[in-house]
Motif scaffolding. Structure first.
Motif, mmCIF file in Angstrom:
data_model
loop_
_atom_site.group_PDB
_atom_site.id
_atom_site.type_symbol
_atom_site.label_atom_id
_atom_site.label_comp_id
_atom_site.label_asym_id
_atom_site.label_seq_id
_atom_site.Cartn_x
_atom_site.Cartn_y
_atom_site.Cartn_z
ATOM 1 N N ILE A 13 0.226 -1.106 0.082
ATOM 2 C CA ILE A 13 0.001 0.210 0.014
ATOM 3 C C ILE A 13 0.841 1.285 -0.145
ATOM 4 N N LEU A 14 1.682 1.423 0.403
ATOM 5 C CA LEU A 14 2.729 2.363 0.546
ATOM 6 C C LEU A 14 3.599 2.076 -0.310
ATOM 7 N N GLY A 15 3.752 1.895 -1.397
ATOM 8 C CA GLY A 15 4.473 1.702 -2.744
ATOM 9 C C GLY A 15 3.184 1.995 -3.818
ATOM 10 N N ILE A 16 2.414 1.370 -3.408
ATOM 11 C CA ILE A 16 1.141 2.499 -4.555
ATOM 12 C C ILE A 16 1.014 3.629 -4.240
ATOM 13 N N LEU A 17 0.744 3.882 -2.999
ATOM 14 C CA LEU A 17 0.777 5.631 -2.175
ATOM 15 C C LEU A 17 2.486 6.636 -3.016
ATOM 16 N N LEU A 18 3.309 5.855 -2.992
ATOM 17 C CA LEU A 18 4.900 6.583 -3.149
ATOM 18 C C LEU A 18 4.633 6.715 -4.826
ATOM 19 N N ALA A 19 4.059 5.758 -5.558
ATOM 20 C CA ALA A 19 4.241 5.884 -7.325
ATOM 21 C C ALA A 19 3.219 6.727 -8.081
ATOM 22 N N ARG A 24 2.355 11.914 -10.176
ATOM 23 C CA ARG A 24 1.600 13.029 -10.057
ATOM 24 C C ARG A 24 2.124 14.272 -10.611
ATOM 25 N N LEU A 25 3.115 13.946 -10.133
ATOM 26 C CA LEU A 25 4.567 14.979 -10.356
ATOM 27 C C LEU A 25 5.574 14.857 -12.003
ATOM 28 N N SER A 26 5.560 13.790 -11.720
ATOM 29 C CA SER A 26 5.823 13.761 -13.546
ATOM 30 C C SER A 26 4.752 14.094 -14.621
ATOM 31 N N VAL A 27 3.559 14.134 -13.832
ATOM 32 C CA VAL A 27 2.100 14.881 -14.997
ATOM 33 C C VAL A 27 2.274 16.086 -15.150
ATOM 34 N N TRP A 28 2.997 17.136 -13.723
ATOM 35 C CA TRP A 28 3.128 18.236 -13.547
ATOM 36 C C TRP A 28 4.212 18.712 -14.161
ATOM 37 N N LEU A 62 3.867 1.505 -10.732
ATOM 38 C CA LEU A 62 2.132 1.343 -10.284
ATOM 39 C C LEU A 62 1.283 0.502 -10.447
ATOM 40 N N TYR A 63 1.417 0.452 -11.498
ATOM 41 C CA TYR A 63 0.466 -0.775 -12.179
ATOM 42 C C TYR A 63 1.123 -2.470 -11.619
ATOM 43 N N SER A 64 2.795 -1.969 -11.965
ATOM 44 C CA SER A 64 3.084 -3.795 -11.238
ATOM 45 C C SER A 64 2.932 -3.841 -9.616
ATOM 46 N N ILE A 65 2.638 -2.878 -8.859
ATOM 47 C CA ILE A 65 2.743 -2.706 -7.662
ATOM 48 C C ILE A 65 0.953 -3.431 -7.158
ATOM 49 N N VAL A 66 0.877 -2.967 -7.622
ATOM 50 C CA VAL A 66 -1.057 -2.936 -7.445
ATOM 51 C C VAL A 66 -1.191 -4.555 -8.103
ATOM 52 N N MET A 67 -0.368 -4.863 -8.770
ATOM 53 C CA MET A 67 -0.353 -6.303 -9.189
ATOM 54 C C MET A 67 -0.189 -7.151 -8.315
ATOM 55 N N LEU A 68 0.255 -6.952 -7.587
ATOM 56 C CA LEU A 68 1.242 -7.811 -5.764
ATOM 57 C C LEU A 68 -0.462 -7.992 -5.239
ATOM 58 N N LEU A 69 -1.245 -6.697 -5.229
ATOM 59 C CA LEU A 69 -2.050 -6.551 -3.839
ATOM 60 C C LEU A 69 -2.623 -8.172 -3.831
ATOM 61 N N PRO A 70 -3.353 -8.802 -4.817
ATOM 62 C CA PRO A 70 -3.840 -9.916 -4.788
ATOM 63 C C PRO A 70 -3.267 -11.646 -4.071
ATOM 64 N N ILE A 82 13.538 -22.808 -6.234
ATOM 65 C CA ILE A 82 12.840 -21.576 -5.244
ATOM 66 C C ILE A 82 12.162 -21.093 -6.485
ATOM 67 N N ILE A 83 10.902 -20.723 -6.420
ATOM 68 C CA ILE A 83 9.609 -20.099 -6.981
ATOM 69 C C ILE A 83 9.305 -18.525 -6.479
ATOM 70 N N ASP A 84 9.591 -17.592 -7.279
ATOM 71 C CA ASP A 84 9.980 -15.933 -7.278
ATOM 72 C C ASP A 84 8.605 -15.746 -7.554
ATOM 73 N N ARG A 85 7.727 -15.046 -6.700
ATOM 74 C CA ARG A 85 6.530 -14.092 -6.921
ATOM 75 C C ARG A 85 6.154 -12.803 -7.003
ATOM 76 N N SER A 86 7.977 -12.543 -6.225
ATOM 77 C CA SER A 86 7.854 -11.161 -5.139
ATOM 78 C C SER A 86 7.890 -9.929 -6.026
ATOM 79 N N ARG A 87 7.435 -10.214 -7.678
ATOM 80 C CA ARG A 87 7.346 -9.356 -8.123
ATOM 81 C C ARG A 87 6.092 -9.429 -9.573
ATOM 82 N N TYR A 88 5.867 -8.379 -10.392
ATOM 83 C CA TYR A 88 5.064 -8.284 -11.227
ATOM 84 C C TYR A 88 5.694 -9.196 -12.052
#
Length: 191
Positions: A13-19, A24-28, A62-70, A82-88
């Motif tokens: 959630i913190l990663g989503i907020l930072l992204a 928003r800053l880059s759109v600015w 942002l999309y890659s972090i949101v995809m981790l939520l479920p 080893i099975i790595d699913r720690s990133r999108y």
């Protein structure tokens, strides 16, 4: 024995907020490039280009972090793999015998080097996964990077568990088992 390492949902959630903040800053930068002329780049065009590039990067992040939520489980460690699913964009199952070296990378990551150049992409990978692999690791054909940023455990615990399973798999591979005598050999020995 199988060990599971789960995600820390608060960190996601913190990663989503930072992204979102950085997006928003880059759109600015795109909408009001003249505001950043003295502070950042010397022309409006450069500011707009920077804003577009940053927007694409942070939107992908942002999309890659949101995809981790479920997802619940981030990493599964066994004696064989080893099975790595720690990133999108993670590649999934990696056998220990494909890995030549494991080393710590900076403060929050572990890097796995492959014995030979591994085919990291699968036919199902989309352009976004390929872009994110390249953005996080420039040597993505020779190695992968597993980060503890969104995990419940810290990097030291993760490194200890991974190296323990890796050493165990190498020990099993190098262990020489005594040969079982064949039935004919067994008969010869009795006579």
């Amino acid at each position: 024995m199988e060990e599971r390492i789960n995600f820390d949902k608060k960190r996601i959630i913190l990663g989503i907020l930072l992204a979102i903040v950085f997006l928003r800053l880059s759109v600015w930068f795109i909408l009001e490039p003249e505001r950043f002329m003295r502070n950042f780049l010397s022309s409006e065009t450069k500011n707009v280009i920077f804003g577009i590039v940053a927007s694409v990067f942070f939107l992908a992040g942002l999309y890659s972090i949101v995809m981790l939520l479920p997802r619940k489980c981030a990493i599964i460690i066994c004696e064989e793999y080893i099975i790595d699913r720690s990133r999108y964009e993670a590649i999934g199952k990696i056998r220990w015998d494909e890995i030549s070296k494991i080393q710590r990378l900076k403060k929050k990551s572990i890097q796995f080097f492959f014995k030979e150049e591994k085919r990291i992409q699968s036919p199902n990978d989309n352009l976004l996964k390929k872009f994110l692999r390249w953005a996080h690791n420039w040597e993505y054909k020779k190695s992968i990077i597993i980060s503890s940023v969104f995990l419940e455990c810290d990097i030291d615990t993760l490194e200890m568990k991974i190296k323990k399973a890796y050493r165990k798999s190498r020990y099993k591979k190098n262990k020489v088992l005594p040969k079982k005598p064949s039935p004919t050999q067994d008969l010869l020995n009795k006579t």
